[in-house]
Design an enzyme around this catalytic site. Structure first.
Site, PDB file in Angstrom:
ATOM      1  CG  HIS A 203      -0.276   0.247   2.528  1.00  0.00           C
ATOM      2  ND1 HIS A 203       0.270  -0.765   3.267  1.00  0.00           N
ATOM      3  CD2 HIS A 203      -0.061   1.382   3.239  1.00  0.00           C
ATOM      4  CE1 HIS A 203       0.798  -0.284   4.382  1.00  0.00           C
ATOM      5  NE2 HIS A 203       0.617   1.028   4.390  1.00  0.00           N
TER       6      HIS A 203
HETATM    7  C1  UD1 Z   1      -2.264   5.753   5.765  1.00  0.00           C
HETATM    8  C2  UD1 Z   1      -0.970   6.324   6.323  1.00  0.00           C
HETATM    9  C3  UD1 Z   1       0.152   5.315   6.136  1.00  0.00           C
HETATM   10  C4  UD1 Z   1      -0.224   3.973   6.727  1.00  0.00           C
HETATM   11  C5  UD1 Z   1      -1.557   3.508   6.187  1.00  0.00           C
HETATM   12  C6  UD1 Z   1      -1.950   2.283   6.943  1.00  0.00           C
HETATM   13  C7  UD1 Z   1      -0.762   8.778   6.108  1.00  0.00           C
HETATM   14  C8  UD1 Z   1      -0.070   9.853   5.382  1.00  0.00           C
HETATM   15  N1  UD1 Z   1      -0.577   7.534   5.602  1.00  0.00           N
HETATM   16  O1  UD1 Z   1      -2.077   5.557   4.381  1.00  0.00           O
HETATM   17  O2  UD1 Z   1       1.311   5.770   6.805  1.00  0.00           O
HETATM   18  O3  UD1 Z   1       0.770   3.032   6.395  1.00  0.00           O
HETATM   19  O4  UD1 Z   1      -2.551   4.528   6.416  1.00  0.00           O
HETATM   20  O5  UD1 Z   1      -2.972   1.569   6.399  1.00  0.00           O
HETATM   21  O6  UD1 Z   1      -1.422   9.014   7.087  1.00  0.00           O
HETATM   22  N2  UD1 Z   1      -9.410   4.236   1.806  1.00  0.00           N
HETATM   23  C9  UD1 Z   1     -10.567   3.510   1.799  1.00  0.00           C
HETATM   24  N3  UD1 Z   1     -11.137   3.185   3.003  1.00  0.00           N
HETATM   25  C10 UD1 Z   1     -10.621   3.536   4.184  1.00  0.00           C
HETATM   26  C11 UD1 Z   1      -9.440   4.293   4.174  1.00  0.00           C
HETATM   27  C12 UD1 Z   1      -8.845   4.634   2.978  1.00  0.00           C
HETATM   28  O7  UD1 Z   1     -11.095   3.158   0.744  1.00  0.00           O
HETATM   29  O8  UD1 Z   1     -11.182   3.194   5.239  1.00  0.00           O
HETATM   30  C13 UD1 Z   1      -8.770   4.574   0.498  1.00  0.00           C
HETATM   31  C14 UD1 Z   1      -9.202   5.922  -0.066  1.00  0.00           C
HETATM   32  O9  UD1 Z   1      -9.276   5.780  -1.438  1.00  0.00           O
HETATM   33  C15 UD1 Z   1      -8.028   6.819   0.293  1.00  0.00           C
HETATM   34  C16 UD1 Z   1      -6.844   5.873   0.246  1.00  0.00           C
HETATM   35  O10 UD1 Z   1      -7.358   4.627   0.696  1.00  0.00           O
HETATM   36  O11 UD1 Z   1      -7.881   7.879  -0.599  1.00  0.00           O
HETATM   37  C17 UD1 Z   1      -5.708   6.324   1.130  1.00  0.00           C
HETATM   38  O12 UD1 Z   1      -6.113   6.521   2.487  1.00  0.00           O
HETATM   39  P1  UD1 Z   1      -5.274   7.482   3.472  1.00  0.00           P
HETATM   40  O13 UD1 Z   1      -5.757   7.348   4.850  1.00  0.00           O
HETATM   41  O14 UD1 Z   1      -5.192   8.834   2.894  1.00  0.00           O
HETATM   42  O15 UD1 Z   1      -3.815   6.916   3.377  1.00  0.00           O
HETATM   43  P2  UD1 Z   1      -3.293   5.417   3.388  1.00  0.00           P
HETATM   44  O16 UD1 Z   1      -2.689   5.107   2.075  1.00  0.00           O
HETATM   45  O17 UD1 Z   1      -4.334   4.524   3.946  1.00  0.00           O
HETATM   46  N1  UDP Z   2      -3.156  -5.730   9.209  1.00  0.00           N
HETATM   47  C1  UDP Z   2      -4.393  -6.364   9.343  1.00  0.00           C
HETATM   48  N2  UDP Z   2      -5.042  -6.786   8.225  1.00  0.00           N
HETATM   49  C2  UDP Z   2      -4.516  -6.650   6.984  1.00  0.00           C
HETATM   50  C3  UDP Z   2      -3.258  -6.008   6.850  1.00  0.00           C
HETATM   51  C4  UDP Z   2      -2.611  -5.547   7.986  1.00  0.00           C
HETATM   52  O1  UDP Z   2      -4.877  -6.546  10.459  1.00  0.00           O
HETATM   53  O2  UDP Z   2      -5.158  -7.065   6.012  1.00  0.00           O
HETATM   54  C5  UDP Z   2      -2.502  -5.209  10.435  1.00  0.00           C
HETATM   55  C6  UDP Z   2      -1.080  -5.670  10.651  1.00  0.00           C
HETATM   56  O3  UDP Z   2      -1.038  -6.912  11.319  1.00  0.00           O
HETATM   57  C7  UDP Z   2      -0.530  -4.548  11.515  1.00  0.00           C
HETATM   58  C8  UDP Z   2      -1.245  -3.329  10.974  1.00  0.00           C
HETATM   59  O4  UDP Z   2      -2.396  -3.805  10.308  1.00  0.00           O
HETATM   60  O5  UDP Z   2      -0.886  -4.753  12.876  1.00  0.00           O
HETATM   61  C9  UDP Z   2      -0.319  -2.597  10.019  1.00  0.00           C
HETATM   62  O6  UDP Z   2      -1.023  -1.649   9.325  1.00  0.00           O
HETATM   63  P1  UDP Z   2      -0.615  -1.148   7.865  1.00  0.00           P
HETATM   64  O7  UDP Z   2       0.222  -2.157   7.165  1.00  0.00           O
HETATM   65  O8  UDP Z   2      -1.876  -0.708   7.241  1.00  0.00           O
HETATM   66  O9  UDP Z   2       0.197   0.183   8.205  1.00  0.00           O
HETATM   67  P2  UDP Z   2       1.734   0.527   8.416  1.00  0.00           P
HETATM   68  O10 UDP Z   2       2.232  -0.333   9.523  1.00  0.00           O
HETATM   69  O11 UDP Z   2       2.433   0.303   7.116  1.00  0.00           O
HETATM   70  O12 UDP Z   2       1.726   1.964   8.752  1.00  0.00           O
END
Ligand code: UD1
Ligand code: UDP
Length: 362
Positions: A203
């Site tokens: 992601h």
């Molecule tokens: C965010 C964090 C990232 C983290 C990730 C964990 C920031 C800058 N980034 O990235 O560090 O690793 O979360 O998962 O805060 N979306 C959905 N449903 C949701 C949430 C998001 O569909 O519930 C989609 C939307 O299209 C959105 C995109 O995911 O535009 C990105 O979501 P966003 O929270 O902006 O950043 P992440 O890539 O999730």
């Molecule tokens: N995780 C989860 N389901 C998934 C993918 C990740 O429960 O399908 C959990 C994972 O075990 C960890 C957390 O989500 O505890 C990590 O989140 P993510 O990878 O979204 O964010 P990051 O750590 O890169 O910021």
């Protein structure tokens, strides 16, 4: 004297749960505010259930957007709720936009903050999270580091030593609490996977936001799938782009919705290999002793390489690295786990916070 936790995105929840639990045991009054940065049930609600987190007192429903729009909504919503609730301390987690906005709002309102997972540095300002980390650590009043390298980075950036505490990793407390429930068999059966399989999560914007990069990555993942069946619980970010780049289901590649915490870690526990660009997953695979190949040019968690099962790879080196990892299994260079990753980090953090509240050291 209420402690207010600001949570918003998936990785915040497993970091916060042990801190909330330990503060409750210490008799500290607490509230959770959910920013709504993540809002799908599988990115948020399921974690509250799996981790036993209390209901938030407010959900700001900020949703998705560009960094500016999302951060602006976070700032506006958090300013209002923090002004209204006037906590003695706001606790923030990790490096997401919700973390950044909460600390910025509190700094301007004169509300003290504590940052859990302080001091991690990839030294790559091209990562939005790195920008968030640097700003958050410059502003927070109490800093809780998960590893000795993180503590050194804080010292190098001029953080006063009395503000920073090496406490180990609360995300690993959550993993330890979940361990008795982590059984791969039911998830593997439900997903129709063979006994030997790999798990991939992808992601990071650097991997999934451009079609060219996504194509290289997908072609590498498909080469891994020729060696071992791969299951991908896919984050919503980049889902369409990865599909356009060729990440489509086949006999050897399952693409599924994100999994809940217990299901995901159960799947990881039974995996022969994990391929990821997640931060937290690098740490969890280290503790579960599953080989982890991280498709990134750097990591803010180098301890998962020196004291864990993690290796950095590029799309070009991934297929051969997978072959090697599948043949050799997990290997930890130091032969030792990271210090203080012992399931007691939440208690250490709560201890420091309780003393801080009692001292009135604002
Ligand atoms: C965010 C964090 C990232 C983290 C990730 C964990 C920031 C800058 N980034 O990235 O560090 O690793 O979360 O998962 O805060 N979306 C959905 N449903 C949701 C949430 C998001 O569909 O519930 C989609 C939307 O299209 C959105 C995109 O995911 O535009 C990105 O979501 P966003 O929270 O902006 O950043 P992440 O890539 O999730
Ligand atoms: N995780 C989860 N389901 C998934 C993918 C990740 O429960 O399908 C959990 C994972 O075990 C960890 C957390 O989500 O505890 C990590 O989140 P993510 O990878 O979204 O964010 P990051 O750590 O890169 O910021």
């Amino acid at each position: 004297q209420t402690v207010l936790h600001v949570l918003g995105a998936r990785p915040n929840f497993p970091k916060a749960a042990p801190v909330v639990r330990a503060l409750a045991e210490a008799g500290v009054a607490q509230e959770i505010v959910h920013t709504g940065q993540h809002y799908d049930a599988l990115m948020s609600d399921v974690f509250f259930a799996d981790l036993g987190l209390p209901e938030p007192v407010a959900n700001l429903a900020v949703g998705s957007g560009t960094h500016a729009r999302q951060t602006a909504a976070l700032l506006t919503g958090l300013e209002e709720v923090i002004t209204e609730r006037r906590p003695a301390l706001v606790v923030v987690y990790g490096d997401v936009n919700s973390t950044l906005a909460a600390v910025l709002v509190c700094a301007k309102l004169g509300v003290p903050t504590a940052h859990v997972e302080a001091g991690l540095r990839s030294f790559d300002r091209g990562m939005p999270e790195e920008v968030n980390r640097v700003v958050v650590d410059a502003l927070a009043d109490l800093l809780f580091a998960t590893s000795p390298d993180a503590l050194s980075h804080l010292a190098n950036e001029g953080v006063a030593p009395e503000k920073a505490h090496l406490v180990g990793n609360p995300m690993i407390d959550s993993l330890f609490s979940a361990l008795p429930k982590l059984d791969p068999a039911p998830v593997v059966a439900r997903l129709g996977l063979p006994e030997r399989y790999a798990v991939a999560t992808l992601h990071r914007p650097g991997n999934v936001d451009s079609l060219d990069t996504a194509r290289e990555l997908v072609s590498a993942v498909l080469k891994v799938a020729e060696q071992v069946p791969v299951v991908v619980p896919l984050h919503p970010r980049g889902r369409e782009r990865l599909a356009e780049a060729g990440l489509v289901p086949s006999e050897r590649l399952s693409i599924i919705e994100p999994l809940g915490y217990v299901d995901f870690l159960s799947l990881v526990r039974g995996a022969a290999l994990v391929v990821t660009d997640s931060g937290g997953v690098q740490e969890e695979t280290t503790m579960l002793e599953v080989p982890c190949l991280t498709v990134r040019p750097n990591t803010e968690r180098p301890i998962t390489i020196s004291h864990g099962t993690n290796r950095l790879v590029t799309p070009a080196t991934l297929p051969a690295a997978a072959e090697k990892a599948l043949a050799e299994g997990a290997r930890t260079p130091s032969g030792e786990l990271p210090p203080l990753w012992d399931g007691r980090s939440g208690a250490r953090i709560a201890g420091v916070i309780a003393r801080w509240l009692a001292d009135g050291s604002r």
